[in-house]
Design a protein around this motif. Structure first.
Motif, PDB file in Angstrom:
ATOM      1  N   GLN A 176       0.827  -1.204   0.000  1.00 44.23           N
ATOM      2  CA  GLN A 176       0.000   0.000   0.000  1.00 44.23           C
ATOM      3  C   GLN A 176       0.868   1.264   0.000  1.00 44.23           C
ATOM      4  O   GLN A 176       0.515   2.272  -0.619  1.00 44.23           O
ATOM      5  CB  GLN A 176      -0.919  -0.005   1.228  1.00 44.23           C
ATOM      6  N   MET A 177       2.002   1.196   0.675  1.00 48.48           N
ATOM      7  CA  MET A 177       2.911   2.325   0.723  1.00 48.48           C
ATOM      8  C   MET A 177       3.467   2.645  -0.663  1.00 48.48           C
ATOM      9  O   MET A 177       3.663   3.815  -1.009  1.00 48.48           O
ATOM     10  CB  MET A 177       4.067   2.024   1.678  1.00 48.48           C
ATOM     11  N   THR A 178       3.709   1.606  -1.470  1.00 58.65           N
ATOM     12  CA  THR A 178       4.225   1.854  -2.826  1.00 58.65           C
ATOM     13  C   THR A 178       3.193   2.571  -3.684  1.00 58.65           C
ATOM     14  O   THR A 178       3.551   3.350  -4.567  1.00 58.65           O
ATOM     15  CB  THR A 178       4.652   0.537  -3.505  1.00 58.65           C
ATOM     16  N   TYR A 179       1.898   2.318  -3.446  1.00 58.07           N
ATOM     17  CA  TYR A 179       0.858   3.087  -4.149  1.00 58.07           C
ATOM     18  C   TYR A 179       0.882   4.532  -3.665  1.00 58.07           C
ATOM     19  O   TYR A 179       0.816   5.477  -4.461  1.00 58.07           O
ATOM     20  CB  TYR A 179      -0.535   2.511  -3.888  1.00 58.07           C
ATOM     21  N   THR A 219      -9.468  -2.406  -5.356  1.00 57.35           N
ATOM     22  CA  THR A 219      -8.591  -2.056  -4.228  1.00 57.35           C
ATOM     23  C   THR A 219      -7.502  -1.083  -4.650  1.00 57.35           C
ATOM     24  O   THR A 219      -7.233  -0.087  -3.963  1.00 57.35           O
ATOM     25  CB  THR A 219      -7.951  -3.330  -3.650  1.00 57.35           C
ATOM     26  N   ILE A 220      -6.881  -1.356  -5.791  1.00 58.76           N
ATOM     27  CA  ILE A 220      -5.787  -0.504  -6.258  1.00 58.76           C
ATOM     28  C   ILE A 220      -6.305   0.873  -6.654  1.00 58.76           C
ATOM     29  O   ILE A 220      -5.705   1.902  -6.330  1.00 58.76           O
ATOM     30  CB  ILE A 220      -5.047  -1.175  -7.427  1.00 58.76           C
ATOM     31  N   ASN A 221      -7.438   0.920  -7.359  1.00 59.52           N
ATOM     32  CA  ASN A 221      -7.988   2.202  -7.791  1.00 59.52           C
ATOM     33  C   ASN A 221      -8.415   3.072  -6.619  1.00 59.52           C
ATOM     34  O   ASN A 221      -8.429   4.307  -6.714  1.00 59.52           O
ATOM     35  CB  ASN A 221      -9.172   1.983  -8.735  1.00 59.52           C
ATOM     36  N   GLN A 222      -8.769   2.443  -5.503  1.00 56.03           N
ATOM     37  CA  GLN A 222      -9.221   3.193  -4.335  1.00 56.03           C
ATOM     38  C   GLN A 222      -8.088   3.534  -3.366  1.00 56.03           C
ATOM     39  O   GLN A 222      -8.316   4.226  -2.383  1.00 56.03           O
ATOM     40  CB  GLN A 222     -10.298   2.399  -3.588  1.00 56.03           C
ATOM     41  N   SER A 223      -6.880   3.073  -3.649  1.00 56.28           N
ATOM     42  CA  SER A 223      -5.752   3.344  -2.759  1.00 56.28           C
ATOM     43  C   SER A 223      -5.360   4.818  -2.842  1.00 56.28           C
ATOM     44  O   SER A 223      -5.507   5.466  -3.875  1.00 56.28           O
ATOM     45  CB  SER A 223      -4.560   2.459  -3.125  1.00 56.28           C
ATOM     46  N   GLN A 224      -4.859   5.341  -1.750  1.00 55.89           N
ATOM     47  CA  GLN A 224      -4.482   6.754  -1.674  1.00 55.89           C
ATOM     48  C   GLN A 224      -3.109   6.980  -2.298  1.00 55.89           C
ATOM     49  O   GLN A 224      -2.240   6.113  -2.251  1.00 55.89           O
ATOM     50  CB  GLN A 224      -4.464   7.215  -0.220  1.00 55.89           C
TER      51      GLN A 224
END
Length: 357
Positions: A176-179, A219-224
């Motif tokens: 998640q941090m990489t996103y 999930t990826i599209n909604q990541s910050q």
């Protein structure tokens, strides 16, 4: 403004107070003159011109932070970076002394973070990938840009934050941090695609794979994502790269489903005759392998046999059994599947012993 002639006069034997007075004068001049610009483009050129001048002067000195002049020049450059970050050129070469300090810090943090992440049982591949930005600062030559150094510091700070927060799933938190930091390097992208492929291997049917891919896309599209941050300024964001990758995968499985499922609609036998078994696709493939290799099934064409089974068998988890999935499981039976099938066959033997012998 910053006068090169004035600054050059500071070279040689000079007191710290003189340097201090000159640095303060230049700072005040910057603040005063910045507000006189009406055009942002001219302001940007003004800031970047002085940024480049300071870098050249720093590279011309001893690169020693104990030297009053070098320390003063470094302070001025940091002042511009902090107060005029919007116009600061991150893709220009950083001063040699700045890089030297950054390299030393990165080397130290790699050792500390590697040990800390290993103690938290983070996968070695995840550790290697997330520390790539820091290793790049250590390994590359002198021509390292501000962006590389700044990004490495951001990665370092986020990792320490995760360690201090004691998150339950460190590997997932790092992903998640990489996103969030838009870690859009080829190395990180390849890591994520391998991870996505591993998730799909656990799904038995194409429908399960499509469902998993759709969930991952959501999930990826909604990541910050942290605004204005990216590893590579010239590439699409990591979210965009992975979204495109998943959409391609979804399109592939949908087309395969359409091609393979089409004959079922025209075959009354396939429509009306389904063999429902209480086993997973992996277990079904293992049982089929046992029957074929022990000559209980005598069909000589393995491909046709697997296709036939995929048409008529329904497992406990899938209404549509994929030929590709069954074939892959047939050739790659895992140890846990062998143990489960053995227990099932043992149970059947015990039933025969008890009921008929």
């Amino acid at each position: 403004s910053l006068r090169t002639s004035d600054t050059l006069d500071l070279f040689g034997s000079i007191s710290q107070q003189v340097v201090r007075n000159e640095i303060d004068r230049i700072k005040n001049t910057f603040i005063h003159e910045v507000f006189t610009f009406q055009d942002e483009r001219h302001l940007e050129r003004y800031i970047q011109y002085h940024q480049q001048a300071l870098i050249r002067l720093m590279d011309s000195t001893s690169n020693d932070y104990s030297d009053a002049l070098y320390y003063g020049l470094s302070e001025l450059l940091n002042f511009i970076e902090q107060h005029f970050s919007k116009y600061f050129d991150q893709d220009t070469k950083a001063p040699d002394g700045y890089v030297s300090v950054a390299r030393s810090e990165a080397r130290k943090n790699i050792q500390i973070l590697t040990k800390a992440l290993e103690e938290r049982n983070v996968e070695p591949q995840t550790i290697s990938v997330v520390l790539y930005a820091l290793r790049r600062v250590v390994a590359h030559g002198k021509n390292i840009t501000y962006r590389k150094v700044i990004y490495a510091k951001q990665v370092r700070s986020e990792l320490y934050r995760l360690l201090n927060e004691n998150v339950p799933n460190m590997d997932e938190s790092i992903r998640q941090m990489t996103y969030y930091l838009n870690y859009n390097s080829l190395t990180v992208f390849a890591y994520h695609t391998r991870y996505l492929a591993s998730l799909l291997q656990g799904e038995d049917s194409r429908n399960d794979k499509l469902e998993k891919l759709s969930y991952l896309l959501k999930t990826i599209n909604q990541s910050q994502v942290r605004p204005g941050v990216r590893f590579n300024a010239g590439c699409a964001s990591l979210k965009e790269q992975l979204s495109d990758y998943i959409l391609e995968e979804i399109d592939y499985y949908q087309k395969i489903s359409q091609l393979n499922d089409q004959p079922e609609s025209t075959s009354p036998f396939v429509q009306n005759m389904k063999l429902r078994i209480d086993a997973s696709v992996s277990q079904t493939a293992c049982l089929l392998k046992i029957l074929i290799e022990n000559n209980l099934i005598l069909n000589t064409n393995l491909t046709s046999t697997i296709k036939l089974i995929s048409k008529i068998v329904v497992t406990k988890r899938s209404e549509i059994l994929s030929y590709d999935s069954l074939r892959n499981k047939y050739y790659n039976v895992e140890q846990g599947t062998w143990i489960t099938v053995r227990a099932t066959l043992t149970k059947l033997i015990q039933y025969i012993d008890k009921s008929y012998l």
